[in-house]
Write a protein that holds these residues in place. Structure first.
Motif, short mmCIF file in Angstrom:
data_model
loop_
_atom_site.label_atom_id
_atom_site.label_comp_id
_atom_site.label_asym_id
_atom_site.label_seq_id
_atom_site.Cartn_x
_atom_site.Cartn_y
_atom_site.Cartn_z
N LYS A 108 0.74 -1.28 -0.04
CA LYS A 108 -0.11 0.00 -0.03
C LYS A 108 0.91 1.21 0.14
CE LYS A 108 -3.69 2.09 2.54
NZ LYS A 108 -4.78 2.15 3.68
N LEU A 109 0.43 2.33 -0.65
CA LEU A 109 1.18 3.77 -0.94
C LEU A 109 0.98 4.17 0.58
CD1 LEU A 109 0.04 5.01 -4.20
CD2 LEU A 109 2.22 3.75 -3.69
N THR A 110 2.43 4.61 0.94
CA THR A 110 2.49 5.30 2.35
C THR A 110 2.60 6.87 2.03
OG1 THR A 110 4.94 5.02 2.33
CG2 THR A 110 3.43 3.37 3.54
N ILE A 111 2.92 7.32 0.91
CA ILE A 111 3.05 8.94 0.71
C ILE A 111 2.55 9.03 -0.80
CG2 ILE A 111 4.98 9.32 2.37
CD1 ILE A 111 6.63 9.43 -0.02
N PRO A 112 1.86 10.26 -0.88
CA PRO A 112 1.09 10.29 -2.24
C PRO A 112 2.54 10.69 -3.09
CG PRO A 112 0.64 12.33 -1.00
CD PRO A 112 1.32 11.21 -0.09
N PRO A 113 2.17 10.65 -4.62
CA PRO A 113 3.25 10.98 -5.49
C PRO A 113 3.29 12.61 -5.77
CG PRO A 113 1.32 10.23 -6.71
CD PRO A 113 1.22 10.02 -5.20
N PRO A 114 4.37 13.23 -6.20
CA PRO A 114 4.44 14.76 -6.57
C PRO A 114 3.30 15.10 -7.02
CG PRO A 114 6.43 13.61 -7.18
CD PRO A 114 5.65 12.54 -6.75
N LEU A 115 2.70 16.47 -6.54
CA LEU A 115 1.54 17.00 -7.16
C LEU A 115 1.87 18.17 -8.22
CD1 LEU A 115 -1.75 17.07 -7.26
CD2 LEU A 115 -1.32 18.60 -5.15
N SER A 116 1.16 17.96 -9.44
CA SER A 116 1.36 19.33 -10.35
C SER A 116 0.00 19.77 -10.69
CB SER A 116 2.04 18.95 -11.54
OG SER A 116 3.42 18.31 -11.50
N LEU A 117 -0.16 20.98 -11.21
CA LEU A 117 -1.28 21.78 -11.56
C LEU A 117 -1.32 22.14 -12.91
CD1 LEU A 117 -4.14 23.24 -10.84
CD2 LEU A 117 -2.51 25.31 -10.34
N TYR A 118 -2.34 21.73 -13.77
CA TYR A 118 -2.42 22.01 -14.98
C TYR A 118 -3.40 22.96 -15.32
CZ TYR A 118 -3.43 21.96 -20.10
OH TYR A 118 -3.64 22.49 -21.55
N ILE A 119 -3.45 24.01 -16.16
CA ILE A 119 -4.69 25.15 -16.18
C ILE A 119 -4.71 25.10 -17.67
CG2 ILE A 119 -5.28 27.34 -15.76
CD1 ILE A 119 -3.30 27.48 -13.41
N HIS A 120 -6.04 24.98 -18.03
CA HIS A 120 -6.29 24.97 -19.68
C HIS A 120 -7.07 26.13 -20.16
CE1 HIS A 120 -6.57 23.17 -23.57
NE2 HIS A 120 -7.83 23.41 -23.60
N ILE A 121 -6.67 26.82 -20.94
CA ILE A 121 -6.95 27.90 -21.69
C ILE A 121 -7.32 27.75 -23.12
CG2 ILE A 121 -6.72 30.50 -22.18
CD1 ILE A 121 -6.28 29.85 -19.19
N PRO A 122 -8.77 27.42 -23.23
CA PRO A 122 -9.01 26.85 -24.57
C PRO A 122 -9.29 27.73 -25.72
CG PRO A 122 -11.18 27.26 -23.28
CD PRO A 122 -9.86 27.83 -22.60
N THR A 155 -3.92 10.58 -6.28
CA THR A 155 -3.96 9.64 -5.45
C THR A 155 -4.45 9.86 -3.88
OG1 THR A 155 -2.06 8.85 -6.73
CG2 THR A 155 -2.39 7.80 -4.43
N ASP A 156 -5.33 8.95 -3.34
CA ASP A 156 -5.85 9.03 -2.05
C ASP A 156 -4.98 7.91 -1.25
OD1 ASP A 156 -7.12 8.64 0.39
OD2 ASP A 156 -8.94 9.86 -0.24
N VAL A 157 -4.04 8.28 -0.37
CA VAL A 157 -3.37 7.35 0.28
C VAL A 157 -4.09 6.56 1.42
CG1 VAL A 157 -1.30 7.18 1.87
CG2 VAL A 157 -1.08 8.25 -0.43
N ALA A 158 -4.85 7.33 1.99
CA ALA A 158 -5.69 6.83 3.10
C ALA A 158 -6.78 5.64 2.50
CB ALA A 158 -6.51 7.84 3.70
N GLN A 159 -7.24 6.00 1.37
CA GLN A 159 -8.26 5.13 0.89
C GLN A 159 -7.76 3.93 -0.02
OE1 GLN A 159 -11.68 5.15 1.62
NE2 GLN A 159 -11.30 6.75 3.00
#
Length: 396
Positions: free
Chosen positions: A2-16, A274-278
């Motif tokens: 089971k994963l113990t820590i979540p992976p790195p997190l990025s943010l994508y912002i779409h301008i259409p 990713t939800d590590v707890a769940q």
């Protein structure tokens, strides 16, 4: 496992929005209208982000990518409001890579300078080609002069970390024409180059009215000649279409390819969280059409899917095998919480075809680490050429 820590997190912002839709483009982009309000769209983006926050409480954003469409159609003031709103809602690591895509036909010196001053620290310029007639065939709104001028203005504004987007396999293109595009690009000393093949996608004008493209053998000749030239100029290829100077890989895209998490806000954006707890990994999709998105920004999700173990294994391989360094067994286990045995059969088929290679045989006498930690699997040159066939092996 089971994963113990979540992976790195990025943010994508779409301008259409774009000034004009290119005939080869299958992205979620729309020609900008006279009644367009950038303020309304920025407000919708921040409302969208608000409803995503509970999914990532306590997590820090490692990179931001503003893509499209053509994000540079927005004013620096609108981008500043957007980034300020993001910073007030999410913790962001110091010196995070913040990329803005820009079209050479939508920028000027003041605009670039202001983008730089509000915190954009990486530009991605959609050049596609420096050949005037080729640009006209591609339906681009800029020509050779505008392309050159945009790069010069970016450098003058202070951008020393920038990507140039170029394509190959273009209508009536020869090896010499493709190499001339690369040579022109490298005279500006970009830190990164995206050089990818033009493909004809459904729901595009080119799909309905296909242009005359080089045949497969010529495309392969162009690709090999370009790869050799870029390597000679000290641009190393780390992904199918990505080349960089040492230390200048695109951190945002690397997070995708290494199966990291990402929030996606904007019309048609999607996310993987990713939800590590769940113990779950969920993919979300947002309303695609800008008009509908604006009306539903407080609840823009159109679908959310909890990935199965088979989905996770396939998605990991679809990303990791694009990278020239491949992946280690440890990375597979830590990113997916799965054991390598679940993909052992397709791996063996890929080895037999000469599409994948493992360094396991060279590690038999290794003492300092376990084989599980240091075994590396990567795509061969032939595997890269037929990557779709390789990935088919991993489809459940």
């Amino acid at each position: 496992m089971k994963l113990t820590i979540p992976p790195p997190l990025s943010l994508y912002i779409h301008i259409p929005w774009c000034v004009r839709k290119c005939p080869y483009c299958d992205f979620n982009s729309h020609q900008i209208r006279n009644d367009f309000s950038e303020n309304d769209y920025v407000a919708a983006l921040l409302a969208d982000l608000e409803q995503d926050l509970p999914r990532v409480w306590g997590r820090t954003v490692h990179s931001i990518f503003i893509g499209g469409g053509t994000p540079s159609v927005l004013s620096p003031e609108a981008i500043d409001t957007l980034l300020s709103g993001v910073r007030s809602r999410l913790p962001i690591i110091a010196n995070a890579e913040i990329t803005l895509e820009a079209n050479p036909g939508t920028v000027d010196s003041v605009r670039f300078q202001e983008f730089y001053e509000i915190g954009i620290n990486r530009l991605s310029l959609g050049i596609q080609s420096f050949n005037e007639s080729t640009l006209q065939r591609l339906g681009r709104i800029h020509g050779h002069i505008e392309a050159i001028r945009a790069i010069e203005l970016a450098i003058q504004a202070g951008f020393n970390n920038f990507n140039l987007d170029l394509m190959f396999g273009l209508p009536i293109q020869t090896v010499d024409m493709a190499l001339e595009d690369l040579h022109t690009a490298l005279t500006f000393n970009p830190s990164h180059l995206s050089w990818y093949q033009l493909t004809i996608e459904p729901n595009t004008l080119f799909y309905k009215h296909p242009p005359l493209l080089p045949d497969d053998d010529l495309i392969w000749e162009i690709q090999k000649a370009g790869q050799q030239y870029l390597a000679e100029q000290n641009y190393f290829q780390y992904e199918i279409s990505a080349y960089a100077k040492s230390g200048h890989q695109c951190q945002h895209n690397l997070n995708y390819w290494k199966f990291g998490d990402y929030l996606g806000i904007g019309a048609g954006a999607h996310a993987k969280i990713t939800d590590v707890a769940q113990g779950t990994t969920t993919r979300y999709h947002k309303q695609r059409h800008p008009d509908i998105y604006l009306q539903s920004a407080n609840n823009p999700i159109t679908s959310c899917t909890i990935l199965t173990a088979e989905d996770i294994a396939l998605e990991f391989m679809m990303n990791a095998l694009r990278l020239f360094e491949g992946f280690t067994t440890q990375e597979f286990t830590e990113s997916t919480s799965l054991n390598l045995e679940c993909i052992e059969k397709p791996l063996q088929k890929a080895y037999a075809q000469g599409w994948l290679i493992s360094n396991l045989e060279h590690l038999k006498n290794a003492q300092e680490k376990s084989l599980q930690e240091i075994q590396r699997i990567k795509t061969t040159d032939n595997g890269m050429r037929f990557l779709n066939d390789v990935l088919e092996l991993f489809v459940p």
